[in-house]
Design a protein around this motif. Structure first.
Motif, PDB file in Angstrom:
ATOM      1  N   ARG A   1       0.832  -1.212   0.000  1.00 33.52           N
ATOM      2  CA  ARG A   1       0.000   0.000   0.000  1.00 33.52           C
ATOM      3  C   ARG A   1       0.865   1.260   0.000  1.00 33.52           C
ATOM      4  NH1 ARG A   1      -5.849   0.111   0.579  1.00 33.52           N
ATOM      5  NH2 ARG A   1      -5.321   2.184   1.250  1.00 33.52           N
ATOM      6  N   LEU A   2       1.946   1.226   0.791  1.00 34.63           N
ATOM      7  CA  LEU A   2       2.836   2.384   0.852  1.00 34.63           C
ATOM      8  C   LEU A   2       3.509   2.647  -0.491  1.00 34.63           C
ATOM      9  CD1 LEU A   2       4.543   1.888   4.338  1.00 34.63           C
ATOM     10  CD2 LEU A   2       2.946   3.692   3.678  1.00 34.63           C
ATOM     11  N   ARG A   3       3.846   1.577  -1.212  1.00 28.68           N
ATOM     12  CA  ARG A   3       4.491   1.708  -2.523  1.00 28.68           C
ATOM     13  C   ARG A   3       3.484   1.934  -3.644  1.00 28.68           C
ATOM     14  NH1 ARG A   3       6.616  -3.298  -1.159  1.00 28.68           N
ATOM     15  NH2 ARG A   3       5.628  -4.127  -3.011  1.00 28.68           N
ATOM     16  N   GLY A   4       2.211   1.750  -3.365  1.00 26.22           N
ATOM     17  CA  GLY A   4       1.197   1.859  -4.402  1.00 26.22           C
ATOM     18  C   GLY A   4       1.186   0.658  -5.322  1.00 26.22           C
ATOM     19  N   ALA A   5       1.656  -0.473  -4.834  1.00 31.01           N
ATOM     20  CA  ALA A   5       1.729  -1.699  -5.631  1.00 31.01           C
ATOM     21  C   ALA A   5       0.588  -2.636  -5.261  1.00 31.01           C
ATOM     22  CB  ALA A   5       3.072  -2.394  -5.391  1.00 31.01           C
ATOM     23  N   ALA A   6       0.349  -3.598  -6.118  1.00 27.61           N
ATOM     24  CA  ALA A   6      -0.667  -4.610  -5.853  1.00 27.61           C
ATOM     25  C   ALA A   6      -0.075  -5.685  -4.947  1.00 27.61           C
ATOM     26  CB  ALA A   6      -1.140  -5.241  -7.156  1.00 27.61           C
ATOM     27  N   TRP A   7      -0.888  -6.230  -4.075  1.00 27.51           N
ATOM     28  CA  TRP A   7      -0.446  -7.301  -3.182  1.00 27.51           C
ATOM     29  C   TRP A   7      -0.424  -8.598  -3.976  1.00 27.51           C
ATOM     30  CZ3 TRP A   7      -2.759 -11.538  -0.385  1.00 27.51           C
ATOM     31  CH2 TRP A   7      -1.973 -12.009   0.654  1.00 27.51           C
ATOM     32  N   ASP A   8       0.694  -9.316  -3.955  1.00 30.65           N
ATOM     33  CA  ASP A   8       0.856 -10.505  -4.791  1.00 30.65           C
ATOM     34  C   ASP A   8       0.666 -11.830  -4.065  1.00 30.65           C
ATOM     35  OD1 ASP A   8       3.229 -10.807  -3.335  1.00 30.65           O
ATOM     36  OD2 ASP A   8       4.464  -9.998  -4.931  1.00 30.65           O
ATOM     37  N   GLY A   9       0.513 -11.816  -2.766  1.00 29.01           N
ATOM     38  CA  GLY A   9       0.292 -13.051  -2.016  1.00 29.01           C
ATOM     39  C   GLY A   9       1.551 -13.812  -1.652  1.00 29.01           C
TER      40      GLY A   9
END
Length: 193
Positions: free
Chosen positions: A63-71
Motif C-alpha cells: 500500500r505504501l508503494r502503491g503496488a498490488a499485493w501478490d500473495g
C-alpha cells in the motif's frame, strides 16, 4: 537484436505471480496440516501467526508503494512457520515474520531478495537460545510419518513430498531441478549422520 533486462521471477508464460504463490502455498499445506496433526494447536498457532503477520506487513508495504499485493507473503509465512519449532512463542513468530518481511522490503521485493526472507527471519530468531532447533527424537525410519522434535517442517518428509508432487503435476517444479536437488539431499543424508 532486442536484449531486455528484467527482474526475477522470470515467468514469461503469462501466469500471474499471485497464482504461482497460490500454488506454492497449496504445496505447503500438507506439511502444515501434518505439523498441526502431529504437534497440536501450538503448531497451528505458530503457522497462523507467521502467515498473518507476514501478510499484514506485506500488504502494508504494498500500500505504501502503491503496488498490488501478490500473495507471496503467505508463502513466506508458511515457510517461516515450518522452519520454527511447534513450541515457539507467538512473539518470536511475530518477530521472525517482521524480520522476514523487513528484509524483503529493504531488498526491493519479490524476486530481488538477497536471501530467502523466511530463512532470514529464522536466522534472526537463532540469536535467542530458547528458539534454537531441538534435536530430533525420532527413531530411524519414522521420518516419513512424524518426528517429535525439531522444526515443524521436519515433521513429515512424506507430506513434503506430496507438496512436491503437486508442483510437478502443475508443471511448476521441473524434473531437471527437482531430480538433482533430491539426489543431493539423499546423498548428503546418507553420508552425514
Amino acid at each position: 537484436m532486442d536484449e531486455r533486462v528484467c527482474a526475477a521471477p522470470y515467468v514469461a508464460c503469462g501466469v500471474r505471480t499471485r497464482f504461482l504463490m497460490r500454488d506454492a502455498a497449496v504445496a505447503l499445506l500438507p506439511a502444515a496440516g501434518g505439523a498441526v496433526a502431529f504437534q497440536g494447536w501450538g503448531a497451528g498457532r505458530v503457522l497462523l501467526c507467521t502467515v498473518l503477520v507476514c501478510s499484514l506487513l506485506d500488504w502494508s508495504f504494498a500500500r505504501l508503494r502503491g503496488a498490488a499485493w501478490d500473495g507471496s507473503a503467505v508463502v513466506t509465512g508458511l515457510l517461516l512457520g515450518l522452519l520454527l519449532p511447534g513450541g515457539c512463542p507467538w512473539w518470536a513468530a511475530a518477530l521472525g515474520s517482521a524480520a522476514a518481511m523487513g528484509s524483503k522490503a529493504l531488498s526491493g521485493g519479490l524476486g530481488r531478495n538477497i536471501w530467502n526472507p523466511a530463512a532470514f527471519g529464522r536466522v534472526v530468531l537463532l540469536t535467542f537460545p530458547g528458539l534454537r532447533p531441538a534435536p530430533l527424537r525420532a527413531v530411524s525410519g519414522r521420518f516419513l510419518l512424524g518426528y517429535t522434535g525439531g522444526s515443524l517442517g521436519e515433521i513429515s518428509s512424506l507430506l513434503l513430498a506430496v507438496g512436491a508432487v503437486y508442483l510437478l503435476i502443475r508443471h511448476l517444479l521441473p524434473p531437471q531441478i527437482a531430480g538433482p536437488a533430491l539426489a543431493a539431499s539423499f546423498l548428503t543424508g546418507a553420508l552425514l549422520p
